[in-house]
Design a protein around this motif. Structure first.
Motif, PDB file in Angstrom:
ATOM      1  N   ALA A   1       0.834  -1.240   0.037  1.00 20.04           N
ATOM      2  CA  ALA A   1       0.012  -0.078   0.147  1.00 20.04           C
ATOM      3  C   ALA A   1       0.865   1.155   0.002  1.00 20.04           C
ATOM      4  CB  ALA A   1      -0.729  -0.040   1.224  1.00 20.04           C
TER       5      ALA A   1
ATOM      6  N   TYR B   1       0.614   7.226  -1.819  1.00 20.29           N
ATOM      7  CA  TYR B   1      -0.843   6.517  -1.390  1.00 20.29           C
ATOM      8  C   TYR B   1      -1.931   7.429  -1.088  1.00 20.29           C
ATOM      9  CZ  TYR B   1       1.273   7.263   3.187  1.00 20.29           C
ATOM     10  OH  TYR B   1       1.418   7.993   4.387  1.00 20.29           O
TER      11      TYR B   1
ATOM     12  N   ARG C   1      -4.109   9.134  -1.945  1.00 21.95           N
ATOM     13  CA  ARG C   1      -5.665   8.909  -2.632  1.00 21.95           C
ATOM     14  C   ARG C   1      -6.117   7.439  -2.465  1.00 21.95           C
ATOM     15  NH1 ARG C   1      -6.933  13.557  -5.435  1.00 21.95           N
ATOM     16  NH2 ARG C   1      -5.154  14.715  -6.412  1.00 21.95           N
ATOM     17  N   TYR C   2      -5.098   6.655  -1.783  1.00 21.88           N
ATOM     18  CA  TYR C   2      -5.618   5.294  -1.795  1.00 21.88           C
ATOM     19  C   TYR C   2      -5.601   4.749  -0.135  1.00 21.88           C
ATOM     20  CZ  TYR C   2      -4.445   5.772  -6.476  1.00 21.88           C
ATOM     21  OH  TYR C   2      -4.308   5.937  -7.679  1.00 21.88           O
TER      22      TYR C   2
ATOM     23  N   ARG D   1       3.031   2.270  -2.162  1.00 22.24           N
ATOM     24  CA  ARG D   1       2.922   2.891  -3.452  1.00 22.24           C
ATOM     25  C   ARG D   1       4.117   3.884  -3.781  1.00 22.24           C
ATOM     26  NH1 ARG D   1      -2.215   2.181  -6.140  1.00 22.24           N
ATOM     27  NH2 ARG D   1      -3.759   0.999  -5.008  1.00 22.24           N
TER      28      ARG D   1
END
Length: 359
Positions: free
Chosen positions: A183, A189, A191-192, A185
């Motif tokens: 997670a 991250y 936006r996630y 990224r």
């Protein structure tokens, strides 16, 4: 204008440049308590996952009649650059999104320079004292080295003059735990979903260095978590020892209040901490510090062992005094041993008050 009501406030700096030459606009959050005078500001520096609300995380030490007496001093605490509690960091938004992986790496000196500029913007040019523990202690020491003309005295608590190889190693393991979480990224991250599993693991590793081995063993030993059985015929991650449950709790609690990107940035800043860098080496740099330094160590500290504070005291150019906190708690004792810290801070401020007006 400085707000001393204790509410969260912000200072915007249009153009801050890091040591490595990256320029960006930054916001520094702060809180302050007491009545401001030009000669009574005590700057409190927070630890890695701390924030500007020092009256909460150092409860019992800041307030009327307490060691950091707000009837006598104006106590100011900022949120470090790179943090996530009001100051600009990786989780901050900018016109094209979040900073994320584009947020620059920082040094402890960067944190101090940003803070110094923010204080200047508030009209604060002189500090009666700078006080900090752990990462805050590194900042206090750098304040004395970078801005001797602005600092009357500094209390450096539970930190070393530079990051040791062991500290870099254990802190790099924490960074790796976060960066290896899918997670993560690459740091982008926001936006996630956040890399909470990586941050939890990092906190588990870190917390074992924050507490004393004796305290952990006396509290938990080999006890099983109530209702669970870690001694079954097959390994089951849901069947835990009590200490595992405790560390899981610490990891979950941090994820509720702290950002993984800020954890990486500020841990890396601690890895870069070295008072001797570009100053002729460690002992020469310490010897050149003219600001009176009061050094505090903890007898059971695993992360910053007491011999590292002894090294500072032996080599610093102007030693004001030294004190030892005796506690089974370990590194976190500067946060938990309120009675001892009250006595130590009162002694430090008494000694600082007796110093001549100019260092």
């Amino acid at each position: 204008m400085l707000d001393t009501t204790g509410t969260l406030q912000h200072v915007d700096l249009d153009n801050f440049t890091t040591e490595a030459g990256i320029s960006l606009p930054v916001r520094i959050a702060y809180q302050a308590w007491g009545t401001y005078r030009a000669d009574n500001v005590v700057l409190v520096e927070h630890a890695l996952t701390g924030d500007s609300d020092a009256a909460t995380w150092w409860e019992g030490l800041i307030g009327p009649g307490l060691a950091l007496d707000t009837d006598r001093y104006c106590v100011v605490c900022t949120n470090a650059l790179g943090g996530c509690k009001g100051s600009t960091g990786p989780s901050s938004e900018r016109p094209n999104g979040f900073w994320g992986s584009q947020f620059p790496a920082l040094s402890i000196r960067d944190l101090v320079h940003a803070e110094a500029q923010a204080l200047s913007a508030l009209g604060i040019e002189q500090l009666h004292a700078v006080v900090g523990g752990s990462m805050g202690g590194a900042r206090a020491l750098e304040w004395a080295a970078l801005y001797p003309q602005r600092v009357h005295a500094a209390a450096v608590i539970a930190v070393s003059a530079r990051a040791s190889a062991w500290q870099i190693g254990i802190q790099s393991a924490q960074i790796a735990a976060i960066e290896q979480d899918p997670a993560w990224r690459g740091g982008d991250y926001y936006r996630y979903a956040a890399p909470i599993e990586g941050l939890k693991t990092a906190r588990r590793i870190a917390h074992l260095t924050y507490r004393g081995e004796l305290e952990i063993d006396e509290r938990f030993g080999t006890d099983a978590q109530p209702g669970e059985n870690p001694l079954g015929p097959y390994r089951n991650p849901n069947q835990r020892f009590a200490v595992q449950s405790y560390l899981d709790y610490q990891g979950n609690k941090l994820c509720e209040r702290f950002d993984a990107g800020s954890y990486v940035i500020l841990t890396e800043a601690l890895n870069r901490h070295d008072i001797g860098r570009d100053r002729g080496g460690l002992n020469k740099a310490l010897a050149s510090i003219e600001v009176p330094i009061f050094v505090v160590g903890i007898d059971t500290d695993i992360l910053y062992p007491y011999h590292q504070q002894e090294h500072i005291s032996r080599n610093v150019g102007n030693l004001l005094g030294m004190a030892k906190v005796s506690s089974p708690v370990g590194h976190d004792a500067f946060l938990t041993e309120t009675r001892q810290m009250d006595r130590i801070l009162r002694r430090f401020l008494t000694l600082a008050a007796d110093l001549p007006a100019e260092n």
